[in-house]
Design a protein around this motif. Structure first.
Motif, PDB file in Angstrom:
ATOM      1  N   ALA A  51       0.820  -1.215   0.000  1.00  0.00           N
ATOM      2  CA  ALA A  51       0.000   0.000   0.000  1.00  0.00           C
ATOM      3  C   ALA A  51       0.855   1.267   0.000  1.00  0.00           C
ATOM      4  CB  ALA A  51      -0.931  -0.005   1.212  1.00  0.00           C
ATOM      5  N   ASN A  52       1.963   1.248   0.716  1.00  0.00           N
ATOM      6  CA  ASN A  52       2.819   2.438   0.752  1.00  0.00           C
ATOM      7  C   ASN A  52       3.556   2.670  -0.564  1.00  0.00           C
ATOM      8  OD1 ASN A  52       2.823   4.043   3.322  1.00  0.00           O
ATOM      9  ND2 ASN A  52       2.858   1.955   4.110  1.00  0.00           N
ATOM     10  N   ILE A  53       3.886   1.606  -1.269  1.00  0.00           N
ATOM     11  CA  ILE A  53       4.476   1.770  -2.602  1.00  0.00           C
ATOM     12  C   ILE A  53       3.463   2.473  -3.502  1.00  0.00           C
ATOM     13  CG2 ILE A  53       5.323   0.590  -4.658  1.00  0.00           C
ATOM     14  CD1 ILE A  53       6.295  -1.672  -2.704  1.00  0.00           C
ATOM     15  N   ALA A  54       2.223   2.014  -3.469  1.00  0.00           N
ATOM     16  CA  ALA A  54       1.172   2.605  -4.300  1.00  0.00           C
ATOM     17  C   ALA A  54       0.900   4.049  -3.896  1.00  0.00           C
ATOM     18  CB  ALA A  54      -0.107   1.773  -4.184  1.00  0.00           C
ATOM     19  N   GLU A  55       0.773   4.297  -2.610  1.00  0.00           N
ATOM     20  CA  GLU A  55       0.473   5.661  -2.162  1.00  0.00           C
ATOM     21  C   GLU A  55       1.592   6.624  -2.521  1.00  0.00           C
ATOM     22  OE1 GLU A  55      -1.016   8.227   1.701  1.00  0.00           O
ATOM     23  OE2 GLU A  55      -0.796   6.055   1.900  1.00  0.00           O
ATOM     24  N   GLY A  56       2.819   6.193  -2.332  1.00  0.00           N
ATOM     25  CA  GLY A  56       3.949   7.055  -2.680  1.00  0.00           C
ATOM     26  C   GLY A  56       3.963   7.403  -4.154  1.00  0.00           C
ATOM     27  N   HIS A  57       3.696   6.416  -4.988  1.00  0.00           N
ATOM     28  CA  HIS A  57       3.660   6.663  -6.435  1.00  0.00           C
ATOM     29  C   HIS A  57       2.575   7.674  -6.781  1.00  0.00           C
ATOM     30  CE1 HIS A  57       2.945   5.887 -10.721  1.00  0.00           C
ATOM     31  NE2 HIS A  57       4.229   5.564 -10.753  1.00  0.00           N
ATOM     32  N   GLY A  58       1.467   7.587  -6.075  1.00  0.00           N
ATOM     33  CA  GLY A  58       0.349   8.485  -6.344  1.00  0.00           C
ATOM     34  C   GLY A  58       0.533   9.904  -5.841  1.00  0.00           C
ATOM     35  N   ARG A  59       1.518  10.146  -5.014  1.00  0.00           N
ATOM     36  CA  ARG A  59       1.723  11.479  -4.453  1.00  0.00           C
ATOM     37  C   ARG A  59       2.255  12.479  -5.469  1.00  0.00           C
ATOM     38  NH1 ARG A  59       0.194  12.681   0.959  1.00  0.00           N
ATOM     39  NH2 ARG A  59      -0.809  10.724   1.548  1.00  0.00           N
ATOM     40  N   GLY A  60       2.961  12.014  -6.474  1.00  0.00           N
ATOM     41  CA  GLY A  60       3.353  12.888  -7.565  1.00  0.00           C
ATOM     42  C   GLY A  60       4.675  13.615  -7.433  1.00  0.00           C
ATOM     43  N   THR A  61       5.356  13.516  -6.296  1.00  0.00           N
ATOM     44  CA  THR A  61       6.679  14.125  -6.174  1.00  0.00           C
ATOM     45  C   THR A  61       7.672  13.060  -5.754  1.00  0.00           C
ATOM     46  OG1 THR A  61       6.523  14.732  -3.832  1.00  0.00           O
ATOM     47  CG2 THR A  61       5.648  16.320  -5.432  1.00  0.00           C
ATOM     48  N   ARG A  62       8.905  13.243  -6.207  1.00  0.00           N
ATOM     49  CA  ARG A  62       9.951  12.277  -5.863  1.00  0.00           C
ATOM     50  C   ARG A  62      10.175  12.192  -4.362  1.00  0.00           C
ATOM     51  NH1 ARG A  62      14.201  10.501  -9.497  1.00  0.00           N
ATOM     52  NH2 ARG A  62      13.522  10.900 -11.609  1.00  0.00           N
ATOM     53  N   GLY A  63      10.187  13.334  -3.697  1.00  0.00           N
ATOM     54  CA  GLY A  63      10.431  13.341  -2.256  1.00  0.00           C
ATOM     55  C   GLY A  63       9.372  12.577  -1.483  1.00  0.00           C
ATOM     56  N   ALA A  64       8.107  12.841  -1.807  1.00  0.00           N
ATOM     57  CA  ALA A  64       7.020  12.131  -1.131  1.00  0.00           C
ATOM     58  C   ALA A  64       7.063  10.642  -1.462  1.00  0.00           C
ATOM     59  CB  ALA A  64       5.677  12.730  -1.533  1.00  0.00           C
ATOM     60  N   TYR A  65       7.320  10.349  -2.733  1.00  0.00           N
ATOM     61  CA  TYR A  65       7.394   8.961  -3.174  1.00  0.00           C
ATOM     62  C   TYR A  65       8.482   8.224  -2.401  1.00  0.00           C
ATOM     63  CZ  TYR A  65       7.310   5.211  -6.762  1.00  0.00           C
ATOM     64  OH  TYR A  65       7.203   4.027  -7.443  1.00  0.00           O
ATOM     65  N   ALA A  66       9.662   8.816  -2.336  1.00  0.00           N
ATOM     66  CA  ALA A  66      10.775   8.190  -1.609  1.00  0.00           C
ATOM     67  C   ALA A  66      10.419   7.976  -0.138  1.00  0.00           C
ATOM     68  CB  ALA A  66      12.042   9.028  -1.739  1.00  0.00           C
ATOM     69  N   GLY A  67       9.728   8.953   0.454  1.00  0.00           N
ATOM     70  CA  GLY A  67       9.320   8.824   1.854  1.00  0.00           C
ATOM     71  C   GLY A  67       8.402   7.633   2.074  1.00  0.00           C
ATOM     72  N   PHE A  68       7.445   7.456   1.175  1.00  0.00           N
ATOM     73  CA  PHE A  68       6.525   6.325   1.311  1.00  0.00           C
ATOM     74  C   PHE A  68       7.222   4.997   1.030  1.00  0.00           C
ATOM     75  CE2 PHE A  68       3.284   9.552   1.389  1.00  0.00           C
ATOM     76  CZ  PHE A  68       2.316   9.001   2.220  1.00  0.00           C
ATOM     77  N   VAL A  69       8.184   4.994   0.124  1.00  0.00           N
ATOM     78  CA  VAL A  69       8.940   3.759  -0.120  1.00  0.00           C
ATOM     79  C   VAL A  69       9.774   3.418   1.113  1.00  0.00           C
ATOM     80  CG1 VAL A  69      10.672   2.629  -1.582  1.00  0.00           C
ATOM     81  CG2 VAL A  69       8.909   4.069  -2.627  1.00  0.00           C
ATOM     82  N   ARG A  70      10.283   4.429   1.800  1.00  0.00           N
ATOM     83  CA  ARG A  70      10.999   4.166   3.056  1.00  0.00           C
ATOM     84  C   ARG A  70      10.058   3.573   4.108  1.00  0.00           C
ATOM     85  NH1 ARG A  70      13.154   9.215   1.719  1.00  0.00           N
ATOM     86  NH2 ARG A  70      15.267   9.035   0.933  1.00  0.00           N
ATOM     87  N   ILE A  71       8.835   4.077   4.166  1.00  0.00           N
ATOM     88  CA  ILE A  71       7.843   3.506   5.089  1.00  0.00           C
ATOM     89  C   ILE A  71       7.570   2.055   4.710  1.00  0.00           C
ATOM     90  CG2 ILE A  71       5.432   3.621   5.849  1.00  0.00           C
ATOM     91  CD1 ILE A  71       5.699   6.720   5.520  1.00  0.00           C
ATOM     92  N   ALA A  72       7.459   1.784   3.412  1.00  0.00           N
ATOM     93  CA  ALA A  72       7.259   0.406   2.946  1.00  0.00           C
ATOM     94  C   ALA A  72       8.409  -0.479   3.399  1.00  0.00           C
ATOM     95  CB  ALA A  72       7.121   0.374   1.418  1.00  0.00           C
TER      96      ALA A  72
END
Length: 124
Positions: A51-72
């Motif tokens: 879910a965090n991989i998907a949510e990060g991808h959907g955020r639209g910015t690299r920084g947010a995406y990377a943050g959610f991938v770290r949570i994943a």
């Protein structure tokens, strides 16, 4: 190579979804008294990865995406810990646990690579 149009195109997301499904199947064999304990925690950690991989991808910015991938990645570590505990206390087939842990190792490497890729500035 095909461009990534959706999080569903990401192999790491696909593998994480497969892992979550296998974790659900595996934890069905846990005792009923673990339903609100280790069963729930293990399933929640597995679904959090995908879910965090998907949510990060959907955020639209690299920084947010990377943050959610770290949570994943953190959720993946949590999942590994639950599986290791299950092995120590004798829940489930040890061979299945070993396979799930092998899968978490591979997904962990994929998540680290994705984080590194997200650090590279976008070409203009």
């Amino acid at each position: 190579m095909e461009p990534i149009r959706s999080y569903r195109d990401l192999i790491v997301w696909q593998r994480s979804l497969e892992l979550a499904e296998r974790v659900y199947q595996f934890t069905r064999a846990y005792p009923r008294d673990e339903l609100f304990g280790l069963t729930s925690q293990t399933r929640r950690a597995a679904t959090s990865v995908v879910a965090n991989i998907a949510e990060g991808h959907g955020r639209g910015t690299r920084g947010a995406y990377a943050g959610f991938v770290r949570i994943a990645r953190g959720s993946l570590c949590e999942l590994e810990t639950h599986l290791l505990l299950a092995a120590r206390i004798g829940l489930g087939d040890p061979l299945q646990i070993d396979q799930l842990l092998t899968d978490t190792d591979e997904i962990g490497r994929m998540l680290r690579a994705l984080i590194a890729r997200l650090r590279i500035p976008e070409a203009r």
